[in-house]
Write an enzyme that holds these catalytic residues in place. Sequence first.
Site, PDB file in Angstrom:
ATOM      1  N   LEU A  93       0.908  -1.226  -0.052  1.00  8.23           N
ATOM      2  CA  LEU A  93      -0.010   0.013   0.085  1.00  8.23           C
ATOM      3  C   LEU A  93       0.839   1.424  -0.016  1.00  8.23           C
ATOM      4  O   LEU A  93       0.406   2.259  -0.405  1.00  8.23           O
ATOM      5  CB  LEU A  93      -0.913   0.030   1.097  1.00  8.23           C
ATOM      6  CG  LEU A  93      -2.127  -1.164   1.103  1.00  8.23           C
ATOM      7  CD1 LEU A  93      -2.722  -1.065   2.473  1.00  8.23           C
ATOM      8  CD2 LEU A  93      -2.961  -0.527   0.089  1.00  8.23           C
ATOM      9  N   HIS A 134       6.898  -9.642   5.168  1.00  7.60           N
ATOM     10  CA  HIS A 134       6.755  -8.117   4.164  1.00  7.60           C
ATOM     11  C   HIS A 134       6.312  -7.223   5.272  1.00  7.60           C
ATOM     12  O   HIS A 134       7.075  -6.242   5.617  1.00  7.60           O
ATOM     13  CB  HIS A 134       5.698  -8.286   3.251  1.00  7.60           C
ATOM     14  CG  HIS A 134       5.432  -7.134   2.518  1.00  7.60           C
ATOM     15  ND1 HIS A 134       5.477  -6.739   1.158  1.00  7.60           N
ATOM     16  CD2 HIS A 134       4.626  -6.039   3.010  1.00  7.60           C
ATOM     17  CE1 HIS A 134       5.101  -5.652   1.019  1.00  7.60           C
ATOM     18  NE2 HIS A 134       4.611  -5.125   2.143  1.00  7.60           N
TER      19      HIS A 134
HETATM   20  C1  QAP Z   1       1.982  -7.038   1.319  1.00  6.79           C
HETATM   21  O1  QAP Z   1       0.363  -5.449   0.296  1.00  6.79           O
HETATM   22  C2  QAP Z   1       1.921  -8.149   0.442  1.00  6.79           C
HETATM   23  O2  QAP Z   1      -0.215  -1.365  -5.248  1.00  6.79           O
HETATM   24  C3  QAP Z   1       0.512  -6.349   1.482  1.00  6.79           C
HETATM   25  O3  QAP Z   1      -2.444  -0.287  -5.818  1.00  6.79           O
HETATM   26  C4  QAP Z   1       1.422  -8.188  -0.838  1.00  6.79           C
HETATM   27  O4  QAP Z   1      -2.196  -5.393   0.802  1.00  6.79           O
HETATM   28  C5  QAP Z   1       2.556  -9.302   0.849  1.00  6.79           C
HETATM   29  C6  QAP Z   1      -2.308  -2.653  -2.684  1.00  6.79           C
HETATM   30  C7  QAP Z   1       1.399  -9.252  -1.630  1.00  6.79           C
HETATM   31  C8  QAP Z   1       2.600 -10.496  -0.045  1.00  6.79           C
HETATM   32  C9  QAP Z   1       2.207 -10.387  -1.088  1.00  6.79           C
HETATM   33  C10 QAP Z   1      -1.276  -2.450  -3.615  1.00  6.79           C
HETATM   34  C11 QAP Z   1      -3.369  -2.267  -2.959  1.00  6.79           C
HETATM   35  C12 QAP Z   1      -2.247  -3.587  -1.686  1.00  6.79           C
HETATM   36  C13 QAP Z   1      -1.234  -1.880  -4.651  1.00  6.79           C
HETATM   37  C14 QAP Z   1      -0.987  -5.203   0.157  1.00  6.79           C
HETATM   38  C15 QAP Z   1      -2.261  -0.868  -4.799  1.00  6.79           C
HETATM   39  C16 QAP Z   1      -3.358  -1.235  -3.952  1.00  6.79           C
HETATM   40  C17 QAP Z   1      -1.048  -4.271  -1.012  1.00  6.79           C
HETATM   41 CO    CO Z   2       4.046  -3.195   2.763  1.00 10.36          CO
END
Ligand code: QAP
Ligand code: CO
Length: 171
Positions: A93, A134
Site C-alpha cells: 500500500l 513483508h
Molecule cells: C503485502 O500488500 C503483500 O499497489 C500487503 O495499488 C502483498 O496489501 C505481501 C495494494 C503481496 C505479499 C504479497 C497494492 C493495494 C495492496 C497496490 C497489500 C495498490 C492497491 C497491497
Molecule cells: Co507493505
Amino acid sequence: MALLKILEFPDPRLRTIAEPVEQVDNEVRKLIDDMFETMYDAPGIGLAATQVNVHKRIVVIDLSEDKSEPLVMINPEFEVLTGEEDKMQEGCLSVPGFYENVERPNRIRLNALDRDGKPYELIAEELLAVCIQHELDHLNGKLFVDHISRLKRDRIRSKLEKKHKLEGTHA
Ligand code: QAP
Ligand code: CO
C-alpha cells in the site's frame, strides 16, 4: 473508526524503526481498529503501523476475501523453519501500482501478542509466511523494493515522486 493516511515510498518516515508496545490498552486497540478499516478500504491484505506513521510494533493482516480472518500481531518475532524459498509477486500500500517478485523463506514460526495482549504462536506457510515477513520488514524500516534491483527501485521511486508532485499541484 477512522481511515488513516498511508505514507508512500520514498517517504523517509517509512525508514523509522518501530518501538515495542509496552501495554496493549484501549489506545492500541483503537489504532488496530483504524488500521483494519484503512487496510480493508484500500483494499489490502496487510498493513504495518509504520505505514500510517505510528512507530509502534503492530501489524494487521487478513488474507480472506470477506474480512473474515483478521490477524493482529503486536511485538511480533519470527523464526525461519525452512531453507526453501517462495518467489512471489509482492505489492504494498506504500508503493501503490507496483508489483515485483521477491524471494523469501516459505515456512516460519511467528510469536506475537494478540489484541488482548495474550501471547500466541503461529506456523505460517506460503502467502501468509510471505505477508508476515513483508509486514515485519516495515517495522524495521524496510520495504519490498529493498529486495529488488537498484535499477527497478530507482525507476519506481522516480515514478512515485512524479505522481506525488502532481498530487501536490492539485491539493
Ligand atoms: C503485502 O500488500 C503483500 O499497489 C500487503 O495499488 C502483498 O496489501 C505481501 C495494494 C503481496 C505479499 C504479497 C497494492 C493495494 C495492496 C497496490 C497489500 C495498490 C492497491 C497491497
Ligand atoms: Co507493505
